[in-house]
Scaffold this motif. Structure first.
Motif, PDB file in Angstrom:
ATOM      1  N   SER A 203       0.800  -1.165   0.014  1.00 30.09           N
ATOM      2  CA  SER A 203       0.011  -0.048   0.044  1.00 30.09           C
ATOM      3  C   SER A 203       0.716   1.189  -0.073  1.00 30.09           C
ATOM      4  O   SER A 203       2.145   1.090   0.608  1.00 30.09           O
ATOM      5  CB  SER A 203      -0.863   0.082   1.152  1.00 30.09           C
ATOM      6  N   THR A 204       0.370   2.382  -0.531  1.00 33.69           N
ATOM      7  CA  THR A 204       1.302   3.408  -0.565  1.00 33.69           C
ATOM      8  C   THR A 204       0.376   4.784   0.289  1.00 33.69           C
ATOM      9  O   THR A 204      -0.977   4.732   0.137  1.00 33.69           O
ATOM     10  CB  THR A 204       1.601   4.059  -1.880  1.00 33.69           C
ATOM     11  N   GLY A 205       0.946   5.540   0.854  1.00 40.03           N
ATOM     12  CA  GLY A 205       0.180   6.761   1.499  1.00 40.03           C
ATOM     13  C   GLY A 205       0.638   7.011   2.758  1.00 40.03           C
ATOM     14  O   GLY A 205       0.867   6.237   3.700  1.00 40.03           O
ATOM     15  N   ASP A 206       1.069   8.436   2.932  1.00 35.80           N
ATOM     16  CA  ASP A 206       1.306   8.957   4.483  1.00 35.80           C
ATOM     17  C   ASP A 206       0.371   8.724   5.327  1.00 35.80           C
ATOM     18  O   ASP A 206       0.770   8.754   6.622  1.00 35.80           O
ATOM     19  CB  ASP A 206       1.745  10.353   4.269  1.00 35.80           C
ATOM     20  N   GLU A 207      -0.894   8.723   5.022  1.00 35.62           N
ATOM     21  CA  GLU A 207      -1.924   8.494   5.835  1.00 35.62           C
ATOM     22  C   GLU A 207      -2.231   7.397   6.516  1.00 35.62           C
ATOM     23  O   GLU A 207      -3.081   7.002   7.181  1.00 35.62           O
ATOM     24  CB  GLU A 207      -3.233   9.244   5.151  1.00 35.62           C
ATOM     25  N   LEU A 208      -1.366   6.277   6.131  1.00 29.52           N
ATOM     26  CA  LEU A 208      -1.732   4.904   6.418  1.00 29.52           C
ATOM     27  C   LEU A 208      -1.232   4.165   7.850  1.00 29.52           C
ATOM     28  O   LEU A 208      -0.067   4.737   8.201  1.00 29.52           O
ATOM     29  CB  LEU A 208      -1.279   3.834   5.416  1.00 29.52           C
ATOM     30  N   PRO A 246       5.331   4.892   3.250  1.00 26.93           N
ATOM     31  CA  PRO A 246       4.605   6.241   3.081  1.00 26.93           C
ATOM     32  C   PRO A 246       5.160   6.700   1.967  1.00 26.93           C
ATOM     33  O   PRO A 246       5.799   6.225   1.007  1.00 26.93           O
ATOM     34  CB  PRO A 246       5.468   6.853   4.308  1.00 26.93           C
ATOM     35  N   ASP A 247       4.625   7.997   1.537  1.00 28.41           N
ATOM     36  CA  ASP A 247       4.823   8.636   0.251  1.00 28.41           C
ATOM     37  C   ASP A 247       6.168   9.247   0.176  1.00 28.41           C
ATOM     38  O   ASP A 247       6.463  10.468   0.094  1.00 28.41           O
ATOM     39  CB  ASP A 247       3.798   9.613  -0.044  1.00 28.41           C
ATOM     40  N   ASP A 248       7.326   8.270   0.290  1.00 22.31           N
ATOM     41  CA  ASP A 248       8.607   8.908   0.533  1.00 22.31           C
ATOM     42  C   ASP A 248       9.433   8.288  -0.695  1.00 22.31           C
ATOM     43  O   ASP A 248       9.398   6.933  -0.921  1.00 22.31           O
ATOM     44  CB  ASP A 248       9.226   8.204   1.969  1.00 22.31           C
ATOM     45  N   GLY A 270      -3.160   2.978  -4.318  1.00 19.05           N
ATOM     46  CA  GLY A 270      -2.939   4.522  -4.124  1.00 19.05           C
ATOM     47  C   GLY A 270      -1.738   5.093  -4.876  1.00 19.05           C
ATOM     48  O   GLY A 270      -0.825   4.261  -5.509  1.00 19.05           O
ATOM     49  N   GLY A 271      -1.825   6.414  -4.884  1.00 19.93           N
ATOM     50  CA  GLY A 271      -0.838   6.782  -5.422  1.00 19.93           C
ATOM     51  C   GLY A 271      -0.613   7.071  -7.205  1.00 19.93           C
ATOM     52  O   GLY A 271       0.464   7.248  -7.584  1.00 19.93           O
ATOM     53  N   VAL A 272      -1.665   6.484  -7.814  1.00 18.88           N
ATOM     54  CA  VAL A 272      -1.675   6.684  -9.171  1.00 18.88           C
ATOM     55  C   VAL A 272      -2.751   7.436 -10.179  1.00 18.88           C
ATOM     56  O   VAL A 272      -3.090   7.428 -11.367  1.00 18.88           O
ATOM     57  CB  VAL A 272      -1.667   5.096  -9.743  1.00 18.88           C
TER      58      VAL A 272
HETATM   59 MG    MG Z   1      -2.283   8.231  -1.525  1.00 25.47          MG
END
Ligand code: MG
Ligand code: AMP
Length: 432
Positions: A203-208, A246-248, A270-272
């Motif tokens: 999964s991708t995302g800073d919020e996770l 995370p989105d890093d 996520g992120g696409v």
């Molecule tokens: Mg995202």
């Protein structure tokens, strides 16, 4: 890959591939596009018959013998030769032997004779027909019957079920319970199947946040990894769960490369989103050939597909799914599942069965895109199967997937529907 291959240019816009609508890609077209890059995994293995359940055959299963192996009786009765029948006269025959199932007789019947025979008993030579025991009168070791017998009646012929040398199941077939029995009926103990597909995902995302952690403000629990785990598990693939990243850029890059180095398929969520300033997009351009689509569907608009080069020689198929939890499931079932079946060895996976049923509620729908609404199929008081939507259809409402037992598939041309309209449904659960 040819020069025209859009995968050769990762930033080719969807409009270059889609002459229908410059801004979005029809569902079917995206499916066809992906299909051209798929071929089954090369590795095969030999398994004990039971272990092959759910796996895809890598070689044809041929019948090594006739099934049944010999001509036998389909009834408890009497085996005789139809030449002994005289039209319009009762037939009288002498009982000279008894044959049980699993036994044979090497004595041939002579004219005027018959054999007492049980279901499955091997036909004696000289006999070509069987009369049911209920149709005869037995007296002093003789039988009499008046029925006009048809030559060959009540006989199961050798090879009637499966002929020796025939392809019983073809390579590419997914082994189910009935197939285990069928293969066993041929006496075959081991089968050659394609190796399990290796699928890595993250999964991708800073919020996770992970389950078990306390949510901070603005965080959500990472549910996509759990639905993906479930869906992949049901498909019988080898799962490599690489966590929530995370989105890093550096972390995403190392995880992407780790995934592409060890798996045949890499899935991210996520992120696409198209138009977003995403790290994923730059990374995918750097390490692979990936196209980004806005699909003309709801839910599941952003989707990416392509190939990623690992740190080693390995190249993996890549599916970039949307972040929204329902969109993840819908895009998985509508795109990833079928593609994975091909990679698993099923050259032409059968399409998901789709039925027309009456929808008991009205449906709001925009034309120009395919919608996969979540539905509940139910049997009404007359025993007629109908469907109703689950309620709120937002792409973040994961409870709608839990409630649903089907997708209501509304094609691009479909607009608002009144209650009582016919709609297409795809059932989510099966018994095999
Ligand atoms: Mg995202
Ligand atoms: P994105 O495509 O990354 O913009 O994500 C779209 C929406 O999906 C956002 O509201 C995210 O918080 C949510 N989302 C993304 N990844 C996950 C996940 N693994 N679990 C639950 N929600 C997610």
């Amino acid at each position: 890959m040819s020069q025209k291959n859009p995968l050769a240019n990762p930033f080719l816009t969807p409009s270059d591939m889609d002459d229908y609508d410059p801004n979005s890609m029809p569902v079917e077209k995206a499916r066809q596009f992906i299909k051209q890059y798929l071929s089954p995994v090369q590795h095969t293995e030999t398994l004990a018959l039971r272990d092959s359940l759910g796996r895809v055959l890598a070689a044809n299963i041929l019948s090594p013998a006739n099934v049944p192996n010999y001509d036998n009786s389909a009834m408890d009765g009497y085996a005789f030769n139809a030449d002994d029948i005289i039209a319009d006269k009762p037939t009288r025959l002498k009982v000279t032997m008894t044959i049980f199932a699993g036994k044979s007789s090497d004595i041939a019947l002579k004219s005027g004779e018959c054999a007492r025979i049980m279901t499955g008993g091997m036909m004696p030579s000289g006999a070509d027909s069987v009369i049911m025991q209920e149709r005869v009168t037995v007296e002093d070791g003789n039988i009499t019957f008046t029925e006009t017998a048809k030559r060959g009646m009540n006989v199961r012929y050798a090879g009637e079920d499966l002929q020796q040398g025939r392809t019983v199941l073809a390579a590419g077939h997914c082994v189910r319970a009935a197939d285990l029995g069928l293969i066993a009926s041929l006496g075959i103990a081991e089968v050659s199947v394609y190796r399990k597909l290796k699928v890595a995902f993250f999964s991708t995302g800073d919020e996770l946040a992970g389950v078990g952690e306390v949510l901070k403000i603005g965080q959500v629990y990472d549910s996509n990894r759990y639905t993906l785990h479930g869906m992949l598990n049901r498909m019988g693939v080898e799962i490599i769960d690489l966590g929530a990243i995370p989105d890093d850029p550096a972390l995403l890059e190392s995880t992407l490369l780790a995934a592409a180095s060890q798996a045949e398929v890499v899935i991210t969520s996520g992120g696409v989103s198209v138009g977003e300033a995403d790290h994923m997009k730059l990374l995918l351009a750097k390490h692979g050939q990936v196209v980004f689509w806005k699909i003309a569907m709801k839910p599941g608009r952003p989707l990416a597909y392509g190939k990623i080069q690992g740190n080693n020689d390995n190249t993996a198929h890549y599916f970039g799914l949307p972040g929204n939890p329902v969109a993840v499931m819908v895009t998985f079932y509508q795109f990833v599942r079928e593609a994975m079946l091909v990679l698993m060895g099923q050259a032409n996976p059968p399409p998901l069965p789709t039925f027309q049923v009456e929808c008991t509620k009205k449906i709001k729908k925009m034309t120009g895109r395919t919608e996969f609404q979540r539905g509940i199929l139910f049997s009404d008081q007359d025993g007629l199967w109908k469907v109703k939507p689950t309620g709120s259809q937002g792409s973040a409402i994961l409870s709608s997937m839990s409630l649903a037992n089907c997708f209501i598939v509304l094609n691009e041309s479909v607009g608002n529907l009144e209650a009582g309209s016919l709609v297409a449904v795809q059932v989510l659960d099966g018994i095999v």
